[in-house]
Design a protein around this motif. Sequence first.
Motif, PDB file in Angstrom:
ATOM      1  N   MET A   1       0.823  -1.209   0.000  1.00 50.85           N
ATOM      2  CA  MET A   1       0.000   0.000   0.000  1.00 50.85           C
ATOM      3  C   MET A   1       0.858   1.260   0.000  1.00 50.85           C
ATOM      4  SD  MET A   1      -3.107   1.044  -0.332  1.00 50.85           S
ATOM      5  CE  MET A   1      -4.240  -0.257   0.203  1.00 50.85           C
ATOM      6  N   PRO A   2       1.928   1.358   0.823  1.00 52.36           N
ATOM      7  CA  PRO A   2       2.801   2.527   0.701  1.00 52.36           C
ATOM      8  C   PRO A   2       3.385   2.686  -0.693  1.00 52.36           C
ATOM      9  CG  PRO A   2       3.201   1.434   2.786  1.00 52.36           C
ATOM     10  CD  PRO A   2       2.262   0.550   2.009  1.00 52.36           C
ATOM     11  N   GLY A   3       3.767   1.569  -1.334  1.00 47.92           N
ATOM     12  CA  GLY A   3       4.314   1.655  -2.679  1.00 47.92           C
ATOM     13  C   GLY A   3       3.290   2.129  -3.691  1.00 47.92           C
ATOM     14  N   PHE A   4       2.065   1.622  -3.573  1.00 52.02           N
ATOM     15  CA  PHE A   4       0.993   2.030  -4.479  1.00 52.02           C
ATOM     16  C   PHE A   4       0.685   3.516  -4.320  1.00 52.02           C
ATOM     17  CE2 PHE A   4      -3.436   2.825  -5.528  1.00 52.02           C
ATOM     18  CZ  PHE A   4      -3.613   2.156  -6.721  1.00 52.02           C
ATOM     19  N   VAL A   5       0.507   3.953  -3.082  1.00 52.34           N
ATOM     20  CA  VAL A   5       0.146   5.347  -2.827  1.00 52.34           C
ATOM     21  C   VAL A   5       1.257   6.282  -3.294  1.00 52.34           C
ATOM     22  CG1 VAL A   5      -0.307   7.037  -0.998  1.00 52.34           C
ATOM     23  CG2 VAL A   5      -1.450   4.802  -0.951  1.00 52.34           C
ATOM     24  N   ALA A   9      -0.013   0.155  -9.325  1.00 51.21           N
ATOM     25  CA  ALA A   9      -0.511   1.487  -9.683  1.00 51.21           C
ATOM     26  C   ALA A   9      -0.375   1.729 -11.184  1.00 51.21           C
ATOM     27  CB  ALA A   9       0.240   2.548  -8.897  1.00 51.21           C
ATOM     28  N   ALA A  10       0.765   1.355 -11.753  1.00 57.79           N
ATOM     29  CA  ALA A  10       0.980   1.556 -13.187  1.00 57.79           C
ATOM     30  C   ALA A  10      -0.007   0.742 -14.017  1.00 57.79           C
ATOM     31  CB  ALA A  10       2.415   1.186 -13.551  1.00 57.79           C
ATOM     32  N   LEU A  11      -0.262  -0.502 -13.604  1.00 58.72           N
ATOM     33  CA  LEU A  11      -1.207  -1.334 -14.346  1.00 58.72           C
ATOM     34  C   LEU A  11      -2.630  -0.799 -14.222  1.00 58.72           C
ATOM     35  CD1 LEU A  11       0.154  -4.908 -13.547  1.00 58.72           C
ATOM     36  CD2 LEU A  11       0.451  -3.573 -15.642  1.00 58.72           C
ATOM     37  N   LEU A  12      -2.980  -0.309 -13.039  1.00 59.89           N
ATOM     38  CA  LEU A  12      -4.314   0.264 -12.879  1.00 59.89           C
ATOM     39  C   LEU A  12      -4.482   1.498 -13.756  1.00 59.89           C
ATOM     40  CD1 LEU A  12      -7.042   0.075 -11.513  1.00 59.89           C
ATOM     41  CD2 LEU A  12      -6.127   1.384  -9.593  1.00 59.89           C
ATOM     42  N   ARG A  13      -3.458   2.318 -13.862  1.00 57.77           N
ATOM     43  CA  ARG A  13      -3.520   3.482 -14.764  1.00 57.77           C
ATOM     44  C   ARG A  13      -3.790   3.017 -16.201  1.00 57.77           C
ATOM     45  NH1 ARG A  13      -3.557   8.766 -12.421  1.00 57.77           N
ATOM     46  NH2 ARG A  13      -2.023   8.879 -10.742  1.00 57.77           N
ATOM     47  N   ARG A  14      -3.114   1.953 -16.632  1.00 57.89           N
ATOM     48  CA  ARG A  14      -3.320   1.454 -17.989  1.00 57.89           C
ATOM     49  C   ARG A  14      -4.762   0.967 -18.169  1.00 57.89           C
ATOM     50  NH1 ARG A  14       1.503  -2.608 -19.633  1.00 57.89           N
ATOM     51  NH2 ARG A  14       0.176  -2.727 -21.503  1.00 57.89           N
ATOM     52  N   LEU A  15      -5.260   0.246 -17.200  1.00 56.93           N
ATOM     53  CA  LEU A  15      -6.629  -0.271 -17.285  1.00 56.93           C
ATOM     54  C   LEU A  15      -7.641   0.862 -17.321  1.00 56.93           C
ATOM     55  CD1 LEU A  15      -6.169  -3.210 -14.782  1.00 56.93           C
ATOM     56  CD2 LEU A  15      -6.888  -3.491 -17.165  1.00 56.93           C
ATOM     57  N   MET A  16      -7.409   1.898 -16.536  1.00 60.04           N
ATOM     58  CA  MET A  16      -8.353   3.021 -16.508  1.00 60.04           C
ATOM     59  C   MET A  16      -8.305   3.824 -17.799  1.00 60.04           C
ATOM     60  SD  MET A  16      -8.348   4.369 -12.535  1.00 60.04           S
ATOM     61  CE  MET A  16      -6.611   4.815 -12.537  1.00 60.04           C
ATOM     62  N   ARG A  17      -7.211   3.675 -18.559  1.00 61.63           N
ATOM     63  CA  ARG A  17      -7.141   4.332 -19.866  1.00 61.63           C
ATOM     64  C   ARG A  17      -7.819   3.516 -20.956  1.00 61.63           C
ATOM     65  NH1 ARG A  17      -1.744   5.910 -18.078  1.00 61.63           N
ATOM     66  NH2 ARG A  17      -0.849   4.102 -19.172  1.00 61.63           N
ATOM     67  N   GLY A  18      -8.331   2.356 -20.594  1.00 63.54           N
ATOM     68  CA  GLY A  18      -9.107   1.585 -21.555  1.00 63.54           C
ATOM     69  C   GLY A  18      -8.495   0.278 -21.993  1.00 63.54           C
ATOM     70  N   GLU A  19      -7.249  -0.035 -21.589  1.00 67.42           N
ATOM     71  CA  GLU A  19      -6.674  -1.326 -21.945  1.00 67.42           C
ATOM     72  C   GLU A  19      -7.398  -2.451 -21.204  1.00 67.42           C
ATOM     73  OE1 GLU A  19      -2.414  -2.002 -22.606  1.00 67.42           O
ATOM     74  OE2 GLU A  19      -2.110  -0.023 -21.687  1.00 67.42           O
ATOM     75  N   ARG A  20      -7.394  -3.633 -21.798  1.00 66.36           N
ATOM     76  CA  ARG A  20      -7.958  -4.798 -21.137  1.00 66.36           C
ATOM     77  C   ARG A  20      -6.938  -5.937 -21.196  1.00 66.36           C
ATOM     78  NH1 ARG A  20     -10.132  -1.686 -18.952  1.00 66.36           N
ATOM     79  NH2 ARG A  20     -12.349  -1.198 -18.768  1.00 66.36           N
ATOM     80  N   PHE A  21      -6.814  -6.660 -20.097  1.00 65.78           N
ATOM     81  CA  PHE A  21      -5.780  -7.672 -19.961  1.00 65.78           C
ATOM     82  C   PHE A  21      -6.383  -9.070 -19.886  1.00 65.78           C
ATOM     83  CE2 PHE A  21      -3.108  -4.392 -17.423  1.00 65.78           C
ATOM     84  CZ  PHE A  21      -2.643  -3.825 -18.601  1.00 65.78           C
ATOM     85  N   ALA A  68       3.872  -0.271  -6.518  1.00 65.12           N
ATOM     86  CA  ALA A  68       4.034   0.719  -7.581  1.00 65.12           C
ATOM     87  C   ALA A  68       3.662   0.129  -8.935  1.00 65.12           C
ATOM     88  CB  ALA A  68       5.478   1.222  -7.604  1.00 65.12           C
ATOM     89  N   GLU A  69       4.030  -1.124  -9.181  1.00 62.57           N
ATOM     90  CA  GLU A  69       3.646  -1.769 -10.432  1.00 62.57           C
ATOM     91  C   GLU A  69       2.131  -1.886 -10.536  1.00 62.57           C
ATOM     92  OE1 GLU A  69       4.391  -5.935 -12.920  1.00 62.57           O
ATOM     93  OE2 GLU A  69       5.146  -5.738 -10.872  1.00 62.57           O
TER      94      GLU A  69
END
Length: 519
Positions: A61-65, A190-202, A187-188
């Motif tokens: 959680m500290p890394g994500f935030v 967070a980066a993946l969530l940013r990608r998903l919120m931009r519309g990518e699907r995994f 932190a990773e």
Amino acid sequence: MSVAARSGSGASGPRIALLGFSIECNRFAPVARREDFRCWLEGEAILADARSPAPSALGEMPGFVAAMDRDSPWQPRPILLAMAEPNGPVEQPAFDTMMAAWRAGLEALRGQVEGAYCVMHGAGLTTALDDPEGALQSLVKDVLGPDVPLVCSYDLHANVSEAMVAQCDAFVGYRTNPHVDMRERGAESAALLRRLMRGERFHRAFRRLPIVAPSVSLLTAKGPYAEVIEFGQERQKVLGPDKVANVSVMGGFAYGDTPFNGFAIIVTGPDRDACEALADALAKEAWSKRDRFVAKLTPLSEAVQRALTTEVPLAFADVADNPGGGGGGNTMYILEAFHKAGVRDAILGLIHDPALAAEAHQLGKGARLAARFNRAAEDSFAHPFTAEAEVLALSDGKVTGRRGIFARTAMDLGPTAALRLGGIVVVVISRRTQCADPAFLEHLGLDIGAARCVVVKSRGHFRAGFDEFFTPGRIVEVDTPGLTSPMLDRFTWTKLPRPVLPLDPETRWRPGQGVSGQP
């Protein structure tokens, strides 16, 4: 970034639900209660803790935030983060209380968030459920809806269920054991969530192998597990992020004794075919190393002789009584044998014995006493032991970890005492914790570098904490009885899938077995 943007008050950017459930459960250990969750953070306390210099939560959680704060404005919506030391299954009423809190928080956010992040362990149990993580992830999806992306991070000891893979949009597992990459995995995430919120699907490709590896064979500095992880990381780099976003190789936790125990591979990414092909390649690579996932321990009698005769400092790991795997931290096998043999210049920690720690505090520094270990213990492995002792040092047990898994983490060992038993100094604590950080000994004034022998109740995390004192060649893993013995044939399994290696030498596997994928 402004204070408003960091807190979410008047901020712009995506709104993110934050929650978590993290406990590694040993089916054979005593039941975990609400009070066993040393880290229980609700609402804004999650953010305050994550942004503090010494959080009480572990690093995800500290890394994500921190990563979200660095990247661009966002609006955190924290609910409940519950974390505990490894223990037995969680009492169902306690888990029901957590689920009610998560449900209420999620329902209040329905239609008002663009994403969710959940800190998991993956080897949780309750007294009624084999898969509480799957239940929580399903709750998130049911309440927020399938279109709100959910990213979950997991310990590499997760026992991966189908629901855990299906009910998330990106699966992120640790890559190091000892676990020194928790902040990086946050932190990773967070980066993946940013990608998903931009519309990518995994897509998530999932393979499970019939290998239930002893915990001591799952180190990542070298050995078969390290080689499989490195194989996956190298292939991911070649394929690139447009095809594969994450490769997680999960060693599992044998003592969970679940229907879905087994070496698991999850490959997440935009390209279904690339993910499936890489999952197949990793499964074959892991199976090719199957004969190396075995425990090789030193008999206690041999460990005693080494402690008596060593010319170089040695660390002795009491791997069978590891609080980091649900052990009680209170077996006497090594202490009694070393004391009887007259081992000197030794430090042993950490013994979980609140009654003895309280007595030492009552008597005070310098007092002499007949130290009665395990006078109130209920663990069948924790037999009583009494020896003449001197109270060498006392503390309140509040320590900030400095190395390894507990680095920069605020820890509370409870009232703590250092007792001198002949040539051995024993550190006794009141809150069960594995001896994974040298600060747990040093804060009492003990000089680890001056000791000839250091005994740690830890399975592997001590390696990242004590590596400045002991190279791998100076570590002795001792074979004793206990709740976390790597000798898996000593346990009575009730739910573990059979046949599995190394328990069943006749186990067979072929490509195509244990295959699962998610769109």
